[in-house]
Design an enzyme around this catalytic site. Structure first.
Site, PDB file in Angstrom:
ATOM      1  N   LYS A 108       0.850  -1.181   0.000  1.00 47.66           N
ATOM      2  CA  LYS A 108       0.000   0.000   0.000  1.00 47.66           C
ATOM      3  C   LYS A 108       0.885   1.230   0.000  1.00 47.66           C
ATOM      4  O   LYS A 108       2.025   1.187   0.472  1.00 47.66           O
ATOM      5  CB  LYS A 108      -0.904   0.034   1.240  1.00 47.66           C
ATOM      6  N   SER A 364      -7.533  -6.265 -11.111  1.00 54.36           N
ATOM      7  CA  SER A 364      -6.184  -5.728 -11.294  1.00 54.36           C
ATOM      8  C   SER A 364      -5.227  -6.843 -11.703  1.00 54.36           C
ATOM      9  O   SER A 364      -4.324  -6.633 -12.518  1.00 54.36           O
ATOM     10  CB  SER A 364      -5.693  -5.070 -10.001  1.00 54.36           C
TER      11      SER A 364
END
Length: 473
Positions: A108, A364
């Site tokens: 992240k 994704s």
């Protein structure tokens, strides 16, 4: 003792979820310790010229687990970005990917900036400079770490990152795979925009067919006629509400930053979205009652409550007021660990974020595969599939002496294009993951909720990966 930040509370909550699941496993403690810890964290301060003056911005990138490469996770632009929040979200990504069998480690990132008040030209400078800092440290690449959009970012920022990466890595044939969530014309994939919301719909649909759970809740199978309140009309909340409404769900309430709206007879999601786009607010929507404090709307009676905004929206202060029969976590960490215990004791069924919003990373993954193969899904097989179906229809018509209508014929022989294949793969992923969690609950009677089952499943898979690497015995 200093009061914990929201980010620290979020991270501690994720760790407690993991610890609860881990105690049900037979995984060696050392491996569990490695799975739990964040492998690496990079923080950087970088200068950008804004209006003739130099402004320093803070960027963060956490890679929680390298049990599989590349690592994967979004980049959020927000003034509230902090280290603990980023690490918590990276940790969730690790378990989320493992749960739905997407072969990535979790990561992240974030930049402290307000994307709503920052001019586009400044956002581009900041995005490109942040990407450059990651490139310099080899923290981004199709086989290393693959970012994606998150809160405050979109396909636009991902296109800037991809372009910056390709400038440094000229001639690298897989360069577009350095980031996902790109516009379709710049290496993206059809179906990515609505992926998280559509995944939520598939997950809810599957749960609403689970008669064992539904009997406990005292509700009928199927989505049709169920009342839903949605918090957040952004990309995730909008698309989840859109697909659920198409399947007969009654959207009775919508909550946003500016307040909430309610209509017991249902709200037209498309009309509300258009109203907000034109007026800048969901408030004063025709036929709806305004709710000044949007959090109050979460306590209204409904069958399904879908918090699809930010983390920590349901906590110890409002959990007892929740009257929904199902709380479906569309956002990451919208319910605190303490609040979840209250909800479970009330008999509310929890669909955890670890599972329910995995649609984004699933698609994704498909985009990443597309970029590595450098070919659009369906390009090589669609016409062959149509030709095969046409031969079957021709044979049936010849054998029976009956012709079907032109419209019906076109529907039957239509081959699968990219978006059809993407949605099919997403649907299959969400169905299989749901039943995997439920099977764990049946095999492990001590595991009473889906979240623990999800963490258990992911932990077992990650442990196998570490053992196969030869790092542990």
């Amino acid at each position: 003792m200093a009061q914990e930040t929201e980010g620290k509370q979020f991270l501690n909550s994720v760790h407690r979820y993991f610890d609860e699941a881990a105690r049900h496993t037979d995984v060696e403690p050392g491996i569990l310790a490695q799975i739990r810890v964040c492998n690496s964290l990079y923080k950087v301060n970088f200068p950008v010229e804004v209006d003739g003056k130099v402004t320093v911005f803070e960027g963060i990138r956490a890679q929680h687990s390298h049990h599989k490469l590349p690592t994967k996770g979004g980049i959020r632009f927000s003034t509230h970005v902090d280290e603990d929040e980023v690490v918590a979200l990276a940790t969730l990504m690790t378990f989320k990917c493992a749960l739905v069998d997407v072969p990535f480690g979790g990561a992240k990132g974030g930049v402290k900036i307000n994307p709503r008040t920052t001019p586009v030209e400044v956002l581009e400078k900041v995005t490109r400079r942040y990407a450059t800092e990651l490139i310099k440290k080899n923290l981004i690449g199709p086989g290393v770490d693959v970012p994606a959009p998150d809160y405050g970012t979109s396909g636009r920022e991902m296109a800037w990152i991809a372009d910056t990466y390709m400038t440094f890595k000229y001639g690298e044939t897989n360069a577009l795979g350095c980031v996902t969530g790109k516009p379709v014309g710049q290496g993206g994939i059809r179906g990515r925009t609505e992926a998280t919301g559509l995944g939520i719909y598939f997950g809810l649909r599957e749960a609403l067919q689970d008669t064992e759970i539904l009997n406990q809740l005292g509700i009928e199978p199927g989505l049709r006629g169920k009342r839903m309140i949605v918090q957040g009309l952004g990309n995730v909340g909008y698309h989840a509400a859109h697909f659920c409404q198409q399947d007969g769900v009654l959207i009775t309430g919508i909550a946003e930053r500016e307040g909430g709206i309610f209509n017991k007879d249902g709200l037209d999601v498309e009309a509300v979205f258009k109203h907000r786009k034109e007026s800048g607010s969901i408030l004063d929507f025709p036929g709806a009652t305004n709710i000044a404090n949007s959090l109050d709307l979460l306590a209204y009676e409904c069958d399904i409550l879908l918090p699809a905004a930010l983390e920590n929206q349901i906590d110890v202060h409002n959990a007892a007021t929740i009257k929904a029969k199902i709380v479906a976590e569309g956002a990451n960490g919208p319910v605190t660990q303490e609040a979840e215990q209250i909800l479970l004791k009330k008999g509310i069924f929890m669909l955890p974020d670890l599972y329910l919003n995995a649609g984004g990373v699933t698609v994704s993954y498909f985009e990443w595969l597309k970029n590595l193969s450098n070919v659009r899904f369906g390009r090589m097989g669609r016409r062959a599939e149509e030709a095969s179906l046409k031969r079957i229809v021709d044979l049936v018509e010849t054998t029976t002496g009956t012709s079907i209508g032109a419209r019906e014929r076109a529907i039957i022989i239509s081959g699968s294009d990219e978006i059809a294949l993407v949605r099919s793969g997403l649907e299959d992923t969400m169905i299989l993951a749901y039943h995997e969690m439920r099977e764990i609950m049946r095999r492990k009677p001590d595991i009473k909720d889906l979240r623990t089952a999800a963490f258990y499943s992911a932990t077992e898979k990650i442990a196998v990966s570490y053992q196969s690497l030869g790092i542990f015995p």
